[in-house]
Design a protein around this motif. Structure first.
Motif, short mmCIF file in Angstrom:
data_model
loop_
_atom_site.label_atom_id
_atom_site.label_comp_id
_atom_site.label_asym_id
_atom_site.label_seq_id
_atom_site.Cartn_x
_atom_site.Cartn_y
_atom_site.Cartn_z
N VAL A 1 -13.43 3.56 0.31
CA VAL A 1 -12.57 4.02 1.41
C VAL A 1 -12.76 3.11 2.63
N LEU A 2 -14.01 2.78 2.94
CA LEU A 2 -14.31 1.90 4.06
C LEU A 2 -13.59 0.56 3.89
N THR B 1 -18.60 11.86 5.67
CA THR B 1 -18.66 12.18 4.24
C THR B 1 -17.26 12.08 3.64
N MET B 2 -17.21 12.02 2.34
CA MET B 2 -15.92 12.02 1.65
C MET B 2 -15.19 13.32 1.95
N ASN B 3 -15.93 14.39 2.12
CA ASN B 3 -15.34 15.68 2.50
C ASN B 3 -14.62 15.58 3.84
N ASP B 4 -15.26 14.91 4.82
CA ASP B 4 -14.66 14.72 6.14
C ASP B 4 -13.34 13.95 6.04
N ILE B 5 -13.37 12.89 5.24
CA ILE B 5 -12.17 12.05 5.08
C ILE B 5 -11.06 12.84 4.40
N ALA B 6 -11.43 13.54 3.33
CA ALA B 6 -10.43 14.34 2.61
C ALA B 6 -9.81 15.39 3.52
N ALA B 7 -10.63 16.07 4.29
CA ALA B 7 -10.11 17.11 5.19
C ALA B 7 -9.16 16.51 6.22
N GLU B 8 -9.53 15.38 6.80
CA GLU B 8 -8.67 14.73 7.80
C GLU B 8 -7.35 14.26 7.18
N ALA B 9 -7.41 13.85 5.91
CA ALA B 9 -6.21 13.37 5.22
C ALA B 9 -5.38 14.51 4.62
N GLY B 10 -5.91 15.73 4.70
CA GLY B 10 -5.19 16.87 4.14
C GLY B 10 -5.26 16.93 2.62
N LEU B 11 -6.38 16.45 2.08
CA LEU B 11 -6.59 16.43 0.63
C LEU B 11 -7.82 17.25 0.27
N VAL B 12 -7.91 17.61 -0.98
CA VAL B 12 -9.17 18.18 -1.46
C VAL B 12 -10.05 17.00 -1.88
N ARG B 13 -11.34 17.20 -1.79
CA ARG B 13 -12.30 16.12 -2.06
C ARG B 13 -12.10 15.50 -3.44
N GLN B 14 -11.83 16.32 -4.45
CA GLN B 14 -11.66 15.80 -5.81
C GLN B 14 -10.48 14.84 -5.89
N THR B 15 -9.42 15.12 -5.16
CA THR B 15 -8.26 14.22 -5.15
C THR B 15 -8.64 12.89 -4.52
N LEU B 16 -9.39 12.94 -3.43
CA LEU B 16 -9.83 11.70 -2.78
C LEU B 16 -10.68 10.88 -3.75
N TYR B 17 -11.59 11.53 -4.48
CA TYR B 17 -12.43 10.82 -5.44
C TYR B 17 -11.61 10.22 -6.58
N LYS B 18 -10.48 10.78 -6.92
CA LYS B 18 -9.62 10.20 -7.95
C LYS B 18 -8.97 8.90 -7.46
N ILE B 19 -8.77 8.82 -6.16
CA ILE B 19 -8.12 7.65 -5.58
C ILE B 19 -9.15 6.58 -5.21
N MET C 1 0.85 -1.17 0.00
CA MET C 1 0.00 0.00 0.00
C MET C 1 0.90 1.24 0.00
N LYS C 2 0.55 2.18 -0.83
CA LYS C 2 1.31 3.43 -0.91
C LYS C 2 1.12 4.26 0.35
N ILE C 3 2.12 5.08 0.65
CA ILE C 3 2.06 5.96 1.82
C ILE C 3 0.80 6.83 1.75
N ARG C 4 0.49 7.35 0.58
CA ARG C 4 -0.70 8.19 0.41
C ARG C 4 -1.95 7.43 0.82
N ASP C 5 -2.05 6.17 0.38
CA ASP C 5 -3.23 5.37 0.71
C ASP C 5 -3.28 5.05 2.21
N GLU C 6 -2.11 4.78 2.80
CA GLU C 6 -2.06 4.55 4.25
C GLU C 6 -2.56 5.77 5.01
N ASN C 7 -2.12 6.95 4.58
CA ASN C 7 -2.56 8.19 5.24
C ASN C 7 -4.06 8.37 5.11
N ILE C 8 -4.60 8.06 3.95
CA ILE C 8 -6.05 8.17 3.75
C ILE C 8 -6.78 7.18 4.65
N CYS C 9 -6.28 5.94 4.73
CA CYS C 9 -6.92 4.94 5.57
C CYS C 9 -6.87 5.33 7.04
#
Length: 190
Positions: free
Chosen positions: A50-51, A25-43, A1-9
């Motif tokens: 995500v779950l 929400t995906m917004n909540d997850i993105a904010a906690e991971a330090g990402l914008v929502r669109q970036t999270l949706y790309k992953i 698993m990539k570091i980015r994915d670990e951080n998201i998890c």
């Protein structure tokens, strides 16, 4: 698993425990991971993805800790202690720390429940590996090693989910351990 994915998890687990799966929400997850929502949706295309990734990440971490502990354990009793500590007691503590964590441990959605079944099967396979040397004794009891490992996995999860508190869980797991050691002919509880 990539570091980015670990951080998201890791971020997803924190948010799921804080708000519960339904309200997260995906917004909540993105904010906690330090990402914008669109970036999270790309992953990850949706919250279910995500779950499932978070369940897989947590389970992989737990199973890695178990297998690392088994390298230092010499007896079946010691290996069972390692398994119960990392795979059962640790998740009990997490569920008790946040009432919202129960949703994640249970999978919550059909996709999450399927992921839980997959990771539980992996843990049963790992248990079967440590039981393999005792296969003759297990078969004498009319059981198959894989079936007995599956039983141990399910029984320990059931004990985790129904124990009154951590002390009660440890007593229940000690009883399960005594039964396993008796059936395998190891007998000693160490």
């Amino acid at each position: 698993m990539k570091i980015r994915d670990e951080n998201i998890c890791k971020a997803a687990i924190k948010v799921f425990m804080r708000y519960g799966i339904r309200r997260t929400t995906m917004n909540d997850i993105a904010a906690e991971a330090g990402l914008v929502r669109q970036t999270l949706y790309k992953i990850y295309p949706n919250k279910d993805a995500v779950l499932c990734a978070a369940i897989r990440f947590y389970s992989d971490q737990s199973l890695d800790a178990v297998k690392e502990g088994w390298k230092r354990a010499h007896s079946l009793a010691d290996k069972l202690d390692v398994y119960f500590e990392h795979a059962i007691c640790a998740s009990f503590a997490i569920v008790r720390a946040s009432p919202e964590a129960a949703d994640m441990i249970g999978g919550y959605t059909p996709a999450g429940k399927a992921e839980i079944r997959r990771v539980q099967a992996q843990k049963a396979e790992a248990i079967a590996e440590i039981l393999a040397p005792y296969g003759d004794r297990i078969r004498l009891a009319g059981l198959g090693v894989d079936d007995y490992a599956d039983f141990i996995q399910h029984a320990s999860i059931g004990l985790r989910d129904t124990a009154n508190d951590e002390a009660h869980l440890r007593v229940l797991l000690a009883s399960l351990k005594a039964n396993i050691l008796s059936l395998t002919g190891c007998g000693r509880l160490d």
